[in-house]
Motif scaffolding. Structure first.
Motif, PDB file in Angstrom:
ATOM      1  N   TYR A  37       0.829  -1.198   0.000  1.00 39.37           N
ATOM      2  CA  TYR A  37       0.000   0.000   0.000  1.00 39.37           C
ATOM      3  C   TYR A  37       0.871   1.257   0.000  1.00 39.37           C
ATOM      4  O   TYR A  37       0.598   2.202  -0.740  1.00 39.37           O
ATOM      5  CB  TYR A  37      -0.946   0.006   1.203  1.00 39.37           C
ATOM      6  N   GLU A  38       1.910   1.264   0.813  1.00 39.49           N
ATOM      7  CA  GLU A  38       2.766   2.447   0.901  1.00 39.49           C
ATOM      8  C   GLU A  38       3.472   2.730  -0.429  1.00 39.49           C
ATOM      9  O   GLU A  38       3.588   3.889  -0.828  1.00 39.49           O
ATOM     10  CB  GLU A  38       3.776   2.306   2.042  1.00 39.49           C
ATOM     11  N   TRP A  90       2.349   1.863  -3.402  1.00 36.26           N
ATOM     12  CA  TRP A  90       1.285   2.307  -4.308  1.00 36.26           C
ATOM     13  C   TRP A  90       0.919   3.765  -4.029  1.00 36.26           C
ATOM     14  O   TRP A  90       0.833   4.575  -4.942  1.00 36.26           O
ATOM     15  CB  TRP A  90       0.059   1.407  -4.141  1.00 36.26           C
ATOM     16  N   LYS A  91       0.737   4.100  -2.749  1.00 39.24           N
ATOM     17  CA  LYS A  91       0.376   5.467  -2.369  1.00 39.24           C
ATOM     18  C   LYS A  91       1.464   6.449  -2.799  1.00 39.24           C
ATOM     19  O   LYS A  91       1.162   7.534  -3.304  1.00 39.24           O
ATOM     20  CB  LYS A  91       0.148   5.550  -0.865  1.00 39.24           C
ATOM     21  N   HIS A  92       2.727   6.080  -2.647  1.00 40.06           N
ATOM     22  CA  HIS A  92       3.834   6.934  -3.077  1.00 40.06           C
ATOM     23  C   HIS A  92       3.769   7.163  -4.599  1.00 40.06           C
ATOM     24  O   HIS A  92       3.957   8.289  -5.062  1.00 40.06           O
ATOM     25  CB  HIS A  92       5.169   6.309  -2.678  1.00 40.06           C
ATOM     26  N   ILE A 100       1.149   7.074  -6.555  1.00 41.66           N
ATOM     27  CA  ILE A 100      -0.003   7.920  -6.889  1.00 41.66           C
ATOM     28  C   ILE A 100       0.240   9.367  -6.458  1.00 41.66           C
ATOM     29  O   ILE A 100       0.091  10.295  -7.253  1.00 41.66           O
ATOM     30  CB  ILE A 100      -1.295   7.387  -6.236  1.00 41.66           C
ATOM     31  N   THR A 101       0.599   9.545  -5.187  1.00 49.88           N
ATOM     32  CA  THR A 101       0.640  10.898  -4.630  1.00 49.88           C
ATOM     33  C   THR A 101       1.928  11.659  -4.917  1.00 49.88           C
ATOM     34  O   THR A 101       1.890  12.885  -5.030  1.00 49.88           O
ATOM     35  CB  THR A 101       0.412  10.865  -3.102  1.00 49.88           C
ATOM     36  N   LEU A 116      -5.061  11.935  -3.204  1.00 47.82           N
ATOM     37  CA  LEU A 116      -6.079  10.905  -2.951  1.00 47.82           C
ATOM     38  C   LEU A 116      -7.263  11.522  -2.208  1.00 47.82           C
ATOM     39  O   LEU A 116      -7.526  11.214  -1.046  1.00 47.82           O
ATOM     40  CB  LEU A 116      -5.470   9.737  -2.170  1.00 47.82           C
ATOM     41  N   VAL A 158     -10.854   9.034  -5.114  1.00 45.96           N
ATOM     42  CA  VAL A 158     -10.841   7.632  -4.700  1.00 45.96           C
ATOM     43  C   VAL A 158     -12.164   6.964  -5.072  1.00 45.96           C
ATOM     44  O   VAL A 158     -12.176   5.856  -5.622  1.00 45.96           O
ATOM     45  CB  VAL A 158     -10.548   7.518  -3.185  1.00 45.96           C
ATOM     46  N   THR A 166      -5.080  -3.438  -6.587  1.00 49.05           N
ATOM     47  CA  THR A 166      -5.194  -1.990  -6.758  1.00 49.05           C
ATOM     48  C   THR A 166      -6.542  -1.492  -6.270  1.00 49.05           C
ATOM     49  O   THR A 166      -6.630  -0.463  -5.580  1.00 49.05           O
ATOM     50  CB  THR A 166      -4.957  -1.602  -8.233  1.00 49.05           C
ATOM     51  N   TRP A 174      -6.418  -1.316  -2.599  1.00 49.43           N
ATOM     52  CA  TRP A 174      -5.667  -0.143  -2.127  1.00 49.43           C
ATOM     53  C   TRP A 174      -6.519   1.122  -2.212  1.00 49.43           C
ATOM     54  O   TRP A 174      -6.481   1.961  -1.322  1.00 49.43           O
ATOM     55  CB  TRP A 174      -4.382   0.026  -2.900  1.00 49.43           C
ATOM     56  N   ALA A 217      -7.555   3.493   0.871  1.00 48.15           N
ATOM     57  CA  ALA A 217      -7.284   4.935   0.888  1.00 48.15           C
ATOM     58  C   ALA A 217      -8.505   5.682   1.378  1.00 48.15           C
ATOM     59  O   ALA A 217      -8.427   6.722   1.980  1.00 48.15           O
ATOM     60  CB  ALA A 217      -6.898   5.415  -0.504  1.00 48.15           C
TER      61      ALA A 217
END
Length: 65
Positions: free
Chosen positions: A8-9, A11-13, A15-16, A23, A28, A58, A61, A65
């Motif tokens: 998750y971390e 993936w979040k990195h 995206i953001t 997000l 979302v 995905t 995730w 979020a």
């Protein structure tokens, strides 16, 4: 070489930070709605390119979020 997130971390990195997409709740929810519609052309392309397992991960995730 492409990097495919496995946590998750990561993936979040991606995206953001890398994609600079915040997000927000609206974003979302839009992605969850699109990714749960397997008739959606973009969802079909995502599954074709990345596989069903990565699609499910995905989607999870986005729900996290």
């Amino acid at each position: 070489m492409s990097f495919v997130p496995t946590t998750y971390e990561e993936w979040k990195h991606c995206i953001t930070v890398k994609c600079a997409i915040p997000l927000t709740p609206d974003y979302v929810q839009e992605r969850i709605t699109a990714m749960t519609d397997e008739q959606d052309l973009h969802t079909q392309k995502f599954i074709d390119q990345w596989g069903q397992a990565h699609h499910e991960q995905t989607l999870a995730w986005f729900k996290q979020a």
